[in-house]
Design a protein around this motif. Sequence first.
Motif, PDB file in Angstrom:
ATOM      1  N   GLY A  92      33.823  26.752  23.638  1.00  7.76           N
ATOM      2  CA  GLY A  92      32.886  27.856  23.652  1.00  7.76           C
ATOM      3  C   GLY A  92      31.657  27.589  22.801  1.00  7.76           C
ATOM      4  O   GLY A  92      31.404  26.481  22.337  1.00  7.76           O
ATOM      5  N   VAL A  93      30.861  28.624  22.580  1.00  9.64           N
ATOM      6  CA  VAL A  93      29.653  28.531  21.766  1.00  9.64           C
ATOM      7  C   VAL A  93      30.049  28.504  20.288  1.00  9.64           C
ATOM      8  O   VAL A  93      30.857  29.311  19.848  1.00  9.64           O
ATOM      9  CB  VAL A  93      28.729  29.733  22.050  1.00  9.64           C
ATOM     10  N   PRO A  94      29.503  27.592  19.490  1.00  4.86           N
ATOM     11  CA  PRO A  94      29.943  27.475  18.090  1.00  4.86           C
ATOM     12  C   PRO A  94      29.481  28.642  17.221  1.00  4.86           C
ATOM     13  O   PRO A  94      28.459  29.271  17.476  1.00  4.86           O
ATOM     14  CB  PRO A  94      29.299  26.165  17.638  1.00  4.86           C
ATOM     15  N   GLY A 108      31.896  32.200  26.015  1.00  2.00           N
ATOM     16  CA  GLY A 108      30.924  32.502  24.970  1.00  2.00           C
ATOM     17  C   GLY A 108      31.429  32.106  23.603  1.00  2.00           C
ATOM     18  O   GLY A 108      32.230  31.188  23.445  1.00  2.00           O
ATOM     19  N   ARG A 109      30.973  32.833  22.592  1.00  4.32           N
ATOM     20  CA  ARG A 109      31.356  32.527  21.221  1.00  4.32           C
ATOM     21  C   ARG A 109      32.808  32.930  20.969  1.00  4.32           C
ATOM     22  O   ARG A 109      33.249  33.994  21.377  1.00  4.32           O
ATOM     23  CB  ARG A 109      30.427  33.259  20.252  1.00  4.32           C
ATOM     24  N   ALA A 110      33.548  32.030  20.317  1.00  2.00           N
ATOM     25  CA  ALA A 110      34.947  32.269  19.952  1.00  2.00           C
ATOM     26  C   ALA A 110      35.766  32.791  21.134  1.00  2.00           C
ATOM     27  O   ALA A 110      36.362  33.870  21.072  1.00  2.00           O
ATOM     28  CB  ALA A 110      35.036  33.249  18.778  1.00  2.00           C
ATOM     29  N   PRO A 111      35.817  32.057  22.239  1.00  2.00           N
ATOM     30  CA  PRO A 111      36.586  32.534  23.393  1.00  2.00           C
ATOM     31  C   PRO A 111      38.073  32.602  23.062  1.00  2.00           C
ATOM     32  O   PRO A 111      38.591  31.803  22.282  1.00  2.00           O
ATOM     33  CB  PRO A 111      36.303  31.479  24.460  1.00  2.00           C
ATOM     34  N   SER A 112      38.747  33.538  23.679  1.00  4.69           N
ATOM     35  CA  SER A 112      40.179  33.702  23.436  1.00  4.69           C
ATOM     36  C   SER A 112      40.959  32.610  24.158  1.00  4.69           C
ATOM     37  O   SER A 112      40.483  32.037  25.144  1.00  4.69           O
ATOM     38  CB  SER A 112      40.646  35.065  23.938  1.00  4.69           C
ATOM     39  N   PRO A 113      42.170  32.314  23.705  1.00  5.86           N
ATOM     40  CA  PRO A 113      43.005  31.333  24.431  1.00  5.86           C
ATOM     41  C   PRO A 113      43.230  31.717  25.879  1.00  5.86           C
ATOM     42  O   PRO A 113      43.292  30.854  26.758  1.00  5.86           O
ATOM     43  CB  PRO A 113      44.313  31.347  23.626  1.00  5.86           C
ATOM     44  N   VAL A 114      43.333  33.024  26.162  1.00  4.99           N
ATOM     45  CA  VAL A 114      43.534  33.475  27.542  1.00  4.99           C
ATOM     46  C   VAL A 114      42.310  33.142  28.389  1.00  4.99           C
ATOM     47  O   VAL A 114      42.428  32.656  29.523  1.00  4.99           O
ATOM     48  CB  VAL A 114      43.825  34.990  27.568  1.00  4.99           C
ATOM     49  N   GLU A 115      41.110  33.391  27.838  1.00  7.56           N
ATOM     50  CA  GLU A 115      39.882  33.094  28.569  1.00  7.56           C
ATOM     51  C   GLU A 115      39.774  31.601  28.868  1.00  7.56           C
ATOM     52  O   GLU A 115      39.427  31.199  29.980  1.00  7.56           O
ATOM     53  CB  GLU A 115      38.667  33.542  27.745  1.00  7.56           C
TER      54      GLU A 115
END
Length: 692
Positions: A24-26, A507-514
Amino acid sequence: MVSACAYSGAYPTGYGRYAKNTEGVPEEMFDRLQASGFTHFQQSGTGAIRKYYNYARVTPMVQPLDDLGQSWLLEDERAEAGYYAANLDTGVRCEITVGEKVAVHRYTFPDNDSARVVIDLSCGGLAIDLGRTVPLRAQVESMGYGHGQATVVMEGVPLSVHIEVDAPGWRQMLWYDRRLIPGGTRLDFDSIRHTTLRPFGMLFMGPARAGQTVEVRLGFSLRGCDQARANLEREASGGFEAVRARTRARWRDHLGRVQVDGGTPARRTVMATALYHSLIKPCIADDESPFWPSGGPWAFDICTMWDIYKTQLPLLSAIAPDRAGDVLESLIRVCEEEGNFPIGYRMARGADRFFRQASALAHTALADAHALRRPGIDWTWALVHMVDDLRRLYGEDFWEHGVVHPITHTLDLAYAHHCTAKVARALNDHRLADDLERRSRDWINAFDPATGLLRDSEFYEGGKWNYSFRLLHDMAARIGLAGGDAGFIAKLDTFFGYGAEPVIQPGRAPSPVEMATGYALNRFEGLNNEPDMEAPWAYHYAGRPDRTAEVVHAALTWQFGTGPGGLPGNDDSGGLSSWYVWASLGLFPVAGQNLFLVNAPAFEHARLRVEGGEFVIETSGHRETPIGVDGLGHHPAPQYVQSATLNGRPLHTTHLTAADVHHGGRLHVRLGPEPSTWGHGSRPPSLSHPHP
């Protein structure tokens, strides 16, 4: 050997604003571009590889020593090959240039009664968790009259520096833990660890008039302070401007080896930048190996072979063959000294094997070099190491069972056996070559005949779809396993998303599910993933180079730009930028097979300076296309090869030999707006169909 840059402590290379991230975005570490000084030895566009150098931080200050480590705003940045400049918001103008083994800093101070230049020799790594590099041992010596020297042992490597500072009338002192040591001439440290480290170094201090410049010259060596001093004396004569001019001339020569005509300004900028990025790494330090006493090249910052073997090493081989040969000579020496060809190799004791990434990749570059009859390599000795390396790590199980997990290593090892067999046969060891060639056919054990894809396994930064379209040495048999041309093309179309809805990017800090949902799409990830770099050219082997043209055109148009973040992922030491260079030229090297695939060029005309003179790529019917949407909102359409000639003769195949390119010649490509039948009836060579 030496690089230098502003240092913020942030990911990925010590310059920038971001925290460590892999998906994702840092996240931002801070909201402005800032620096606490200027460091030496950086990685180039790598991912989370743990170590990032950033040694010997130099900080110009108008504050007390207690403020060392504070960061100041960077303004008015300027960068070109071999030169960097910026203003700190303290009023100091900072300029840096480098030579092969030296760095020269020039600082222009505001009016101040107590200006200073502080050299922090304890600095290393990044200011992130698990990112710091701590010296194991260190010695620092003040030699008086603007001279000093030091050796810091970083990860088992003794990095020595000889220091010269032009600051007449300034005091010179050592410091430890931000406290001056008046009259001290030497610091010695042993057995340093994270919990006992206190910063240390050298300081030059005195009054400055507005506009006064101080020049700091640093000579580096991995073989002691005497050699560091000799390097400085040899390279830094004439001072800052002389070093800058010599480095600029070297870069002009190397960047001039690929020239393009036509193209929009943005496309030309991206192309020039990509070529520059392609030539920064690996670092080659002649006569500097800290691990073996003899002379010759020592190559480091191979971060990693997995990133560079498909695109960057073939580019070096074409336009900088002397340096490519030095890399290979160094790799053979590393194998001799340490027992294996490294997948990654840094300025550190011990090769980074990167077990999960891949196996036996150096064999591809060695096979290409041998096919081109590269001088300077003892091929009988090289073959010894190529064969021995095949049986190490995963190679032992492959030798016994013909298959290994992670399953991608089966492909690596089978391909490396094929590459090694070619060298063995050329050296008339036919018994060895026959055995290696037989084992190279075990690539088929990696595939599931029911699906035409790789078997289920663990995968490194990808899945079985990403790795299923590798350009193997027997693509004819591999396509047959997938149901023939139609079945293989259908799978490729699915992978590249033909007819599918667009994918929403994380996006920023994507979840493991995403992230899991995205990976489950089994889609092309867009060149930020090494396994995907060669996949667009798999269409060539099924007789559909027009599909290659569409995918490559889309990537060149939409995934690269001129601003910060203009790459679709980590540059990985230049591997991704080298992909851009080749794709823009309408060529793609098939590493290990002495082969180039032909595609529609992005420029009207291009010239490569090669050993045989010039290889010229010219087009007719070329249409300029912008990067992204043009000013009228139009989406640029791809162009397709209608026909081609090589040195005036019709080229009915979609490939050239590497010798065709390296010996020089002229490739003419006629382009058009619609797909043609060019290449539909021909195939690049495969092991089971060597002469299409």
